[in-house]
Structures are given as C-alpha cells and as structure tokens.
Design a protein around this motif. Structure first.
Motif, PDB file in Angstrom:
ATOM      1  N   TYR A 201     -14.527  -9.560   1.220  1.00 23.30           N
ATOM      2  CA  TYR A 201     -13.316  -9.271   0.458  1.00 23.30           C
ATOM      3  C   TYR A 201     -12.085  -9.637   1.277  1.00 23.30           C
ATOM      4  CZ  TYR A 201     -16.144  -6.487  -2.761  1.00 23.30           C
ATOM      5  OH  TYR A 201     -17.066  -6.070  -3.670  1.00 23.30           O
ATOM      6  N   PRO A 202     -10.943  -9.759   0.609  1.00 21.31           N
ATOM      7  CA  PRO A 202      -9.713 -10.000   1.373  1.00 21.31           C
ATOM      8  C   PRO A 202      -9.486  -8.871   2.385  1.00 21.31           C
ATOM      9  CG  PRO A 202      -9.327 -10.287  -0.980  1.00 21.31           C
ATOM     10  CD  PRO A 202     -10.717  -9.727  -0.824  1.00 21.31           C
ATOM     11  N   ASP A 203      -8.881  -9.215   3.481  1.00 23.72           N
ATOM     12  CA  ASP A 203      -8.602  -8.253   4.538  1.00 23.72           C
ATOM     13  C   ASP A 203      -7.633  -7.197   4.026  1.00 23.72           C
ATOM     14  OD1 ASP A 203      -8.144  -6.909   6.900  1.00 23.72           O
ATOM     15  OD2 ASP A 203      -6.990  -8.522   7.806  1.00 23.72           O
ATOM     16  N   ILE A 204      -8.018  -5.904   4.114  1.00 22.97           N
ATOM     17  CA  ILE A 204      -7.160  -4.831   3.645  1.00 22.97           C
ATOM     18  C   ILE A 204      -6.545  -4.038   4.797  1.00 22.97           C
ATOM     19  CG2 ILE A 204      -8.280  -4.582   1.399  1.00 22.97           C
ATOM     20  CD1 ILE A 204      -9.797  -2.166   2.580  1.00 22.97           C
ATOM     21  N   SER A 205      -6.723  -4.536   6.019  1.00 22.38           N
ATOM     22  CA  SER A 205      -6.106  -3.839   7.150  1.00 22.38           C
ATOM     23  C   SER A 205      -4.602  -4.031   7.112  1.00 22.38           C
ATOM     24  CB  SER A 205      -6.681  -4.353   8.467  1.00 22.38           C
ATOM     25  OG  SER A 205      -6.378  -5.722   8.623  1.00 22.38           O
ATOM     26  N   THR A 206      -3.877  -3.044   7.637  1.00 22.67           N
ATOM     27  CA  THR A 206      -2.424  -3.175   7.655  1.00 22.67           C
ATOM     28  C   THR A 206      -1.913  -3.298   9.071  1.00 22.67           C
ATOM     29  OG1 THR A 206      -2.205  -0.771   7.646  1.00 22.67           O
ATOM     30  CG2 THR A 206      -2.038  -1.902   5.527  1.00 22.67           C
TER      31      THR A 206
ATOM     32  N   ASN B 186       0.822  -1.206   0.000  1.00 23.01           N
ATOM     33  CA  ASN B 186       0.000   0.000   0.000  1.00 23.01           C
ATOM     34  C   ASN B 186       0.859   1.261   0.000  1.00 23.01           C
ATOM     35  OD1 ASN B 186      -2.535  -1.241  -0.120  1.00 23.01           O
ATOM     36  ND2 ASN B 186      -2.515  -1.610   2.078  1.00 23.01           N
ATOM     37  N   LYS B 187       1.972   1.222   0.687  1.00 22.75           N
ATOM     38  CA  LYS B 187       2.886   2.362   0.682  1.00 22.75           C
ATOM     39  C   LYS B 187       3.433   2.593  -0.721  1.00 22.75           C
ATOM     40  CE  LYS B 187       7.157   3.956   2.900  1.00 22.75           C
ATOM     41  NZ  LYS B 187       8.219   3.602   3.840  1.00 22.75           N
ATOM     42  N   PHE B 188       3.792   1.527  -1.416  1.00 24.74           N
ATOM     43  CA  PHE B 188       4.253   1.657  -2.798  1.00 24.74           C
ATOM     44  C   PHE B 188       3.170   2.298  -3.660  1.00 24.74           C
ATOM     45  CE2 PHE B 188       4.349   0.100  -7.142  1.00 24.74           C
ATOM     46  CZ  PHE B 188       5.649   0.376  -7.533  1.00 24.74           C
ATOM     47  N   LEU B 189       1.969   1.736  -3.626  1.00 24.99           N
ATOM     48  CA  LEU B 189       0.872   2.255  -4.447  1.00 24.99           C
ATOM     49  C   LEU B 189       0.593   3.720  -4.129  1.00 24.99           C
ATOM     50  CD1 LEU B 189      -1.455  -0.856  -4.108  1.00 24.99           C
ATOM     51  CD2 LEU B 189      -0.144  -0.200  -6.144  1.00 24.99           C
ATOM     52  N   TYR B 190       0.588   4.053  -2.851  1.00 23.35           N
ATOM     53  CA  TYR B 190       0.312   5.425  -2.412  1.00 23.35           C
ATOM     54  C   TYR B 190       1.388   6.393  -2.905  1.00 23.35           C
ATOM     55  CZ  TYR B 190      -0.276   9.380   0.778  1.00 23.35           C
ATOM     56  OH  TYR B 190      -0.428  10.637   1.301  1.00 23.35           O
ATOM     57  N   THR B 191       2.653   6.055  -2.700  1.00 19.13           N
ATOM     58  CA  THR B 191       3.714   7.000  -3.053  1.00 19.13           C
ATOM     59  C   THR B 191       3.882   7.130  -4.568  1.00 19.13           C
ATOM     60  OG1 THR B 191       5.446   5.308  -2.777  1.00 19.13           O
ATOM     61  CG2 THR B 191       4.989   6.735  -0.897  1.00 19.13           C
TER      62      THR B 191
ATOM     63  N   GLY C 101      -4.357  -8.326  -0.568  1.00 15.47           N
ATOM     64  CA  GLY C 101      -4.778  -7.406   0.481  1.00 15.47           C
ATOM     65  C   GLY C 101      -4.454  -5.956   0.227  1.00 15.47           C
ATOM     66  N   ALA C 102      -3.996  -5.600  -0.982  1.00 12.05           N
ATOM     67  CA  ALA C 102      -3.773  -4.192  -1.293  1.00 12.05           C
ATOM     68  C   ALA C 102      -5.117  -3.462  -1.262  1.00 12.05           C
ATOM     69  CB  ALA C 102      -3.125  -4.037  -2.666  1.00 12.05           C
ATOM     70  N   HIS C 103      -5.096  -2.230  -0.809  1.00  8.56           N
ATOM     71  CA  HIS C 103      -6.334  -1.472  -0.692  1.00  8.56           C
ATOM     72  C   HIS C 103      -6.903  -1.173  -2.075  1.00  8.56           C
ATOM     73  CE1 HIS C 103      -9.269   1.494   0.461  1.00  8.56           C
ATOM     74  NE2 HIS C 103      -9.080   1.113   1.723  1.00  8.56           N
ATOM     75  N   PRO C 104      -8.200  -1.470  -2.301  1.00  6.45           N
ATOM     76  CA  PRO C 104      -8.775  -1.280  -3.637  1.00  6.45           C
ATOM     77  C   PRO C 104      -8.783   0.171  -4.109  1.00  6.45           C
ATOM     78  CG  PRO C 104     -10.485  -1.845  -2.044  1.00  6.45           C
ATOM     79  CD  PRO C 104      -9.175  -2.019  -1.353  1.00  6.45           C
ATOM     80  N   PHE C 105      -8.902   1.138  -3.226  1.00  3.47           N
ATOM     81  CA  PHE C 105      -8.863   2.538  -3.655  1.00  3.47           C
ATOM     82  C   PHE C 105      -7.477   2.907  -4.171  1.00  3.47           C
ATOM     83  CE2 PHE C 105     -12.353   3.440  -0.340  1.00  3.47           C
ATOM     84  CZ  PHE C 105     -13.333   3.075  -1.233  1.00  3.47           C
ATOM     85  N   LEU C 106      -6.442   2.377  -3.544  1.00  2.00           N
ATOM     86  CA  LEU C 106      -5.086   2.665  -3.991  1.00  2.00           C
ATOM     87  C   LEU C 106      -4.797   2.030  -5.344  1.00  2.00           C
ATOM     88  CD1 LEU C 106      -3.148   2.261  -0.632  1.00  2.00           C
ATOM     89  CD2 LEU C 106      -3.801   4.388  -1.765  1.00  2.00           C
ATOM     90  N   THR C 107      -5.211   0.774  -5.526  1.00  2.00           N
ATOM     91  CA  THR C 107      -4.980   0.147  -6.830  1.00  2.00           C
ATOM     92  C   THR C 107      -5.799   0.838  -7.907  1.00  2.00           C
ATOM     93  OG1 THR C 107      -6.636  -1.574  -6.378  1.00  2.00           O
ATOM     94  CG2 THR C 107      -4.339  -2.120  -5.932  1.00  2.00           C
ATOM     95  N   LEU C 108      -7.052   1.135  -7.617  1.00  2.00           N
ATOM     96  CA  LEU C 108      -7.907   1.749  -8.631  1.00  2.00           C
ATOM     97  C   LEU C 108      -7.395   3.116  -9.059  1.00  2.00           C
ATOM     98  CD1 LEU C 108     -10.426   1.640 -10.396  1.00  2.00           C
ATOM     99  CD2 LEU C 108     -11.713   2.569  -8.470  1.00  2.00           C
ATOM    100  N   THR C 109      -7.059   3.981  -8.117  1.00  2.00           N
ATOM    101  CA  THR C 109      -6.630   5.325  -8.510  1.00  2.00           C
ATOM    102  C   THR C 109      -5.305   5.302  -9.261  1.00  2.00           C
ATOM    103  OG1 THR C 109      -5.591   5.764  -6.353  1.00  2.00           O
ATOM    104  CG2 THR C 109      -7.879   6.486  -6.648  1.00  2.00           C
ATOM    105  N   LEU C 110      -4.370   4.483  -8.832  1.00  2.00           N
ATOM    106  CA  LEU C 110      -3.093   4.412  -9.538  1.00  2.00           C
ATOM    107  C   LEU C 110      -3.268   3.850 -10.942  1.00  2.00           C
ATOM    108  CD1 LEU C 110      -0.055   4.599  -9.868  1.00  2.00           C
ATOM    109  CD2 LEU C 110       0.153   2.437  -8.631  1.00  2.00           C
ATOM    110  N   PHE C 111      -3.990   2.758 -11.069  1.00  2.00           N
ATOM    111  CA  PHE C 111      -4.119   2.130 -12.374  1.00  2.00           C
ATOM    112  C   PHE C 111      -5.022   2.924 -13.316  1.00  2.00           C
ATOM    113  CE2 PHE C 111      -2.175  -1.249  -9.929  1.00  2.00           C
ATOM    114  CZ  PHE C 111      -1.215  -1.696 -10.829  1.00  2.00           C
ATOM    115  N   ILE C 112      -5.962   3.697 -12.789  1.00  2.00           N
ATOM    116  CA  ILE C 112      -6.707   4.632 -13.646  1.00  2.00           C
ATOM    117  C   ILE C 112      -5.722   5.628 -14.250  1.00  2.00           C
ATOM    118  CG2 ILE C 112      -8.272   6.620 -13.630  1.00  2.00           C
ATOM    119  CD1 ILE C 112     -10.036   5.084 -11.661  1.00  2.00           C
ATOM    120  N   GLY C 113      -4.854   6.187 -13.415  1.00  2.00           N
ATOM    121  CA  GLY C 113      -3.864   7.146 -13.892  1.00  2.00           C
ATOM    122  C   GLY C 113      -2.930   6.562 -14.940  1.00  2.00           C
ATOM    123  N   MET C 114      -2.669   5.276 -14.841  1.00  2.00           N
ATOM    124  CA  MET C 114      -1.750   4.639 -15.778  1.00  2.00           C
ATOM    125  C   MET C 114      -2.436   4.177 -17.059  1.00  2.00           C
ATOM    126  SD  MET C 114       0.810   2.578 -13.148  1.00  2.00           S
ATOM    127  CE  MET C 114       0.576   1.094 -14.000  1.00  2.00           C
TER     128      MET C 114
END
Length: 120
Positions: free
Chosen positions: A115-120, A7-12, A76-89
């Motif tokens: 859904y899979p657990d997205i807690s960190t 999640n840190k990778f996706l966020y940054t 378990g990656a957060h779906p909002f982080l994957t969605l926003t990054l991959f939309i941008g890409m």
C-alpha cells in the motif's frame, strides 16, 4: 505533500460531530476554514501554541474538497482515518448493512500491496 496535515485534518474533523456534518454539507468551505484557522494549531496544546507554515498541497486540498477518499489513500492518508470519518458522513446514505464499508472496499480494490506509505 503533507501526509501529517491531511491526517490531522481527518482526525480533528472526525472527533467533532458538528464538524463532520459541516464537512459533509460544505466540504470546500470546511477545508478552507480548517486550513486557515486550525492547520497550524498544535494538537493537544493551548490555543496560543501554533506554527505558521503548514498548508495543503493543491492535490490534497482538492481531494479533501471532493470527499475523494481513494485519492486521499493514494496520497498516503491513513486508511483508518479516512474510513472512520467517511463512515460517519456517508453510512446513512446506504440501506444495506455495511453499505458504505463495502463501497469503500470496492473503490480501493485496485490498490494492491504494498500500500502507499502512510507514515508521517
């Protein structure tokens, strides 16, 4: 497995347009560079503050290198982080409105609640 690190990778990456483009064009190189130079930096701290032990698991690293957002979600990656990054890409590669978002939903449609657990 380190959901935190994924999640840190996706966020940054998502917060920097140059890194988004770099990740789109060279995912393996970007993942390797980020893991080596950024993974152990503490978010929102000065550069001197860091840890030494954070590394991706092989399955996480491979999913990131492959732009495999389905596998990232399953890990378990957060779906909002994957969605926003991959939309941008990848939204630019689709010609219809919401093209990538519809593709994202289609590829994740096999995943049912809970859904899979997205807690960190």
């Amino acid at each position: 497995m380190s959901k935190y690190l994924m999640n840190k990778f996706l966020y940054t990456i998502d917060r920097d347009p140059d890194l988004v483009e770099r990740y789109r064009e060279d995912p393996s190189g970007t993942v390797a560079w980020w893991e080596e130079t950024q993974a152990n930096r503490i978010l929102n701290c000065v550069g001197q503050e860091s840890s030494t032990w954070l590394r991706f698991e092989d399955t996480e690293r491979e999913a990131l290198r492959a732009h495999d957002y389905v596998k990232l979600f399953e890990l378990g990656a957060h779906p909002f982080l994957t969605l926003t990054l991959f939309i941008g890409m990848f939204e630019r590669d689709y010609h219809e409105p919401l093209g990538f978002q519809l593709e994202y939903a289609r590829k994740l449609s096999h995943i049912k609640l809970p859904y899979p657990d997205i807690s960190t």
